[in-house]
Structure formats: C-alpha cells, structure tokens
Design an enzyme around this catalytic site. Structure first.
Site, PDB file in Angstrom:
ATOM      1  N   ARG A 161      -2.477 -14.563   4.938  1.00 27.05           N
ATOM      2  CA  ARG A 161      -1.794 -13.270   5.032  1.00 27.05           C
ATOM      3  C   ARG A 161      -1.938 -12.649   6.422  1.00 27.05           C
ATOM      4  O   ARG A 161      -1.003 -12.026   6.925  1.00 27.05           O
ATOM      5  CB  ARG A 161      -2.348 -12.311   3.977  1.00 27.05           C
ATOM      6  CG  ARG A 161      -2.011 -12.727   2.554  1.00 27.05           C
ATOM      7  CD  ARG A 161      -2.454 -11.696   1.547  1.00 27.05           C
ATOM      8  NE  ARG A 161      -2.123 -12.109   0.177  1.00 27.05           N
ATOM      9  CZ  ARG A 161      -2.331 -11.373  -0.900  1.00 27.05           C
ATOM     10  NH1 ARG A 161      -2.871 -10.158  -0.776  1.00 27.05           N
ATOM     11  NH2 ARG A 161      -1.997 -11.821  -2.094  1.00 27.05           N
ATOM     12  N   TYR A 174      13.192  -6.641   3.475  1.00 26.65           N
ATOM     13  CA  TYR A 174      13.449  -5.237   3.155  1.00 26.65           C
ATOM     14  C   TYR A 174      12.162  -4.438   3.350  1.00 26.65           C
ATOM     15  O   TYR A 174      11.062  -4.943   3.148  1.00 26.65           O
ATOM     16  CB  TYR A 174      13.963  -5.059   1.721  1.00 26.65           C
ATOM     17  CG  TYR A 174      13.026  -5.562   0.635  1.00 26.65           C
ATOM     18  CD1 TYR A 174      12.108  -4.714   0.029  1.00 26.65           C
ATOM     19  CD2 TYR A 174      13.071  -6.886   0.209  1.00 26.65           C
ATOM     20  CE1 TYR A 174      11.260  -5.169  -0.974  1.00 26.65           C
ATOM     21  CE2 TYR A 174      12.231  -7.347  -0.779  1.00 26.65           C
ATOM     22  CZ  TYR A 174      11.325  -6.487  -1.366  1.00 26.65           C
ATOM     23  OH  TYR A 174      10.485  -6.936  -2.348  1.00 26.65           O
ATOM     24  N   MET A 181       9.766  -1.030   2.285  1.00 27.72           N
ATOM     25  CA  MET A 181       9.534  -0.228   1.080  1.00 27.72           C
ATOM     26  C   MET A 181       8.369   0.724   1.299  1.00 27.72           C
ATOM     27  O   MET A 181       7.553   0.552   2.201  1.00 27.72           O
ATOM     28  CB  MET A 181       9.234  -1.127  -0.124  1.00 27.72           C
ATOM     29  CG  MET A 181       7.973  -1.943  -0.001  1.00 27.72           C
ATOM     30  SD  MET A 181       7.442  -2.650  -1.575  1.00 27.72           S
ATOM     31  CE  MET A 181       7.032  -1.159  -2.488  1.00 27.72           C
ATOM     32  N   LYS A 183       5.743   3.737  -1.150  1.00 18.94           N
ATOM     33  CA  LYS A 183       5.366   4.266  -2.454  1.00 18.94           C
ATOM     34  C   LYS A 183       5.788   5.737  -2.546  1.00 18.94           C
ATOM     35  O   LYS A 183       5.665   6.498  -1.577  1.00 18.94           O
ATOM     36  CB  LYS A 183       3.856   4.148  -2.663  1.00 18.94           C
ATOM     37  CG  LYS A 183       3.354   2.717  -2.773  1.00 18.94           C
ATOM     38  CD  LYS A 183       3.921   1.995  -3.982  1.00 18.94           C
ATOM     39  CE  LYS A 183       3.239   0.648  -4.174  1.00 18.94           C
ATOM     40  NZ  LYS A 183       3.852  -0.127  -5.271  1.00 18.94           N
ATOM     41  N   HIS A 209       1.257  -6.304 -10.794  1.00 18.41           N
ATOM     42  CA  HIS A 209       2.375  -6.653  -9.917  1.00 18.41           C
ATOM     43  C   HIS A 209       2.156  -8.029  -9.295  1.00 18.41           C
ATOM     44  O   HIS A 209       3.075  -8.862  -9.234  1.00 18.41           O
ATOM     45  CB  HIS A 209       2.496  -5.578  -8.836  1.00 18.41           C
ATOM     46  CG  HIS A 209       3.826  -5.530  -8.166  1.00 18.41           C
ATOM     47  ND1 HIS A 209       5.028  -5.461  -8.848  1.00 18.41           N
ATOM     48  CD2 HIS A 209       4.153  -5.523  -6.841  1.00 18.41           C
ATOM     49  CE1 HIS A 209       6.028  -5.412  -7.985  1.00 18.41           C
ATOM     50  NE2 HIS A 209       5.523  -5.464  -6.759  1.00 18.41           N
ATOM     51  N   GLN A 244       6.074 -15.049  -0.071  1.00 15.72           N
ATOM     52  CA  GLN A 244       6.228 -13.631   0.262  1.00 15.72           C
ATOM     53  C   GLN A 244       5.188 -13.234   1.297  1.00 15.72           C
ATOM     54  O   GLN A 244       4.018 -13.552   1.158  1.00 15.72           O
ATOM     55  CB  GLN A 244       6.039 -12.787  -0.998  1.00 15.72           C
ATOM     56  CG  GLN A 244       6.018 -11.290  -0.754  1.00 15.72           C
ATOM     57  CD  GLN A 244       5.756 -10.513  -2.017  1.00 15.72           C
ATOM     58  OE1 GLN A 244       6.660 -10.052  -2.671  1.00 15.72           O
ATOM     59  NE2 GLN A 244       4.486 -10.381  -2.392  1.00 15.72           N
ATOM     60  N   SER A 269       6.245  -0.903  -9.281  1.00 15.40           N
ATOM     61  CA  SER A 269       7.548  -0.894  -8.638  1.00 15.40           C
ATOM     62  C   SER A 269       8.512   0.072  -9.329  1.00 15.40           C
ATOM     63  O   SER A 269       9.139   0.917  -8.684  1.00 15.40           O
ATOM     64  CB  SER A 269       8.131  -2.312  -8.640  1.00 15.40           C
ATOM     65  OG  SER A 269       9.366  -2.347  -7.977  1.00 15.40           O
TER      66      SER A 269
END
Length: 232
Positions: free
Chosen positions: A113, A129, A131, A133, A156, A169, A207
C-alpha cells in the site's frame, strides 16, 4: 529536466498525481507523440512510475498516474507533458498511506500500500475517483467512536476482499492536499468488474451512509506507444 530544489518527500509512502489531458484537434501529431513519449521516458528514467491510460468519454483523451517519493519529480513530469502540447484538464494529488484501521495487516500488505508497483499484469480495465466521508447532521463519520468506525471499515474491507484476483485497489490519502479526502484507483480484469465492485461495496454502511464520491474517470491501461497510436 531543469534542476529543482531539495526533494520534498513524505515521511512515509510516496506522492501520487493523476493527470488527465486533452490532445489538440490539429497540429503536428508526430511531434506531439514524440514529445509525450519522451516526457514519459524521461520521468521513468528518474524513477517515476507512470501508468498510461486511454480515457473513455469526453472528460479527457489520455490519463497518467505517476508515483514518486519526490514531489518535484512529479511536477517535472507534469511540466514536460504541458510542454509537449497536452492540455491538462483535470488532476488529483494524493499520497500513499496506511489507514488508521490497518494496524493488524501483514507487513507485506502494508508495504504494497505504501510502495505499490504498478500497473498490475492482466488488469487493463481502469478507473479513478475521489471520495470523502460525510459530515452531515446525523451522518457525520468523524463523530463516530473509533471502534464503530473500525467495525464499519472491517465490514467494507471484507466485501472488497471477495474481489481478490479480479480487482486491485489502491487508496491514497488527500486530506489537506486536494478537494476530497481519498483517491481510489481500480485496476480490473474486465470493465464490468469495475462496475460490480463499486456497486457491491456501496451497500456497506461505511459507503451507503457515509461516503461522498467525486467524478469518475475510466479507461484502458496500455504502454505509452499503444495509447498514443490509438489517439494520434
């Protein structure tokens, strides 16, 4: 490349910039192909990872995801693309990071990561994209206790792991750096994988109740020569 000041680097992880550009309708396309390719090759020579994407839709013609520890190297790459005649119509800046909920992850996963090696083989379908919270009344993520937030993120993450092998991802952090709080980049085997993973994960409470999404960019990952041959 021109010389620049001392490196500007995160204390952990690396910098990431997504650049989306449009090509001019007229002009010397052979020169533009040469100059864009040279910008990519020079960046890679300096150690920048560059993912090249043929973008679908009106938002852009071509996209670049560039990763390097030194933000000046990313800026040099952006400058070189502009000098090559590419009109940068949108961008997103972020850093690789470990989530505050990642304490129990294996060290190998943490390193992947923080210091990813991209693009993955066999996953040419791509989207990006941003995003954040929500902070709405009765929907404020940041007013939830840490344990509740961790519980929702574990749920999630469990949904996301059902797509292992089909989807890679990378979530990068952009709080205080760009307009949203995270950037999400997906590499998939098939384009319908993109749709299915996003649709499925939107049913998770983290989400469905708390996420806000920005614009989506979608395209196909390929080497720079292949992308430019299709576009010019």
């Amino acid at each position: 490349m021109s010389e620049h000041p001392a490196p500007v680097e995160p204390s952990i992880g690396i910098g990431v910039v997504h650049l989306f550009g449009k090509l001019g309708p007229t002009g010397d396309h052979s020169r533009q192909k040469r100059d864009i390719k040279r910008a990519v090759e020079n960046a890679e020579f300096m150690g920048v990872q560059v993912v090249t994407v043929a973008v679908l839709g009106h938002k852009a013609d071509i996209g670049f995801m560039a990763l390097h520890a030194d933000l000046w190297e990313l800026r040099d790459f952006q400058t070189a693309l502009s000098k090559a005649g590419l009109d940068i119509v949108d961008s997103y800046v972020s850093l690789t990071e470990l989530s505050e909920y990642a304490a129990g992850l294996p060290e190998e996963t943490k390193q992947a990561r923080l210091y990813p090696q991209l693009p993955p083989e066999g996953k040419p379908a791509w989207c990006f994209y941003p995003m954040s919270k929500r902070r709405n009344p009765e929907q404020n993520w940041y007013e939830l206790p840490f344990e509740r937030r961790r519980e929702l993120m574990y749920e999630h993450g469990a949904t996301g792991r059902t797509f292992a092998g089909r989807v890679l991802q990378l979530i990068t952090g952009s709080t205080g750096i760009d307009d949203y709080e995270w950037g999400v980049t997906l590499f998939c085997t098939h384009p319908d994988d993109l749709k299915e993973v996003v649709y499925t994960m939107r049913y998770d409470v983290a989400s469905a109740r708390y996420a806000e999404f920005g614009p989506f960019y979608t395209g196909m990952v390929a080497p720079i020569d292949e992308v430019l041959n299709q576009l010019l």
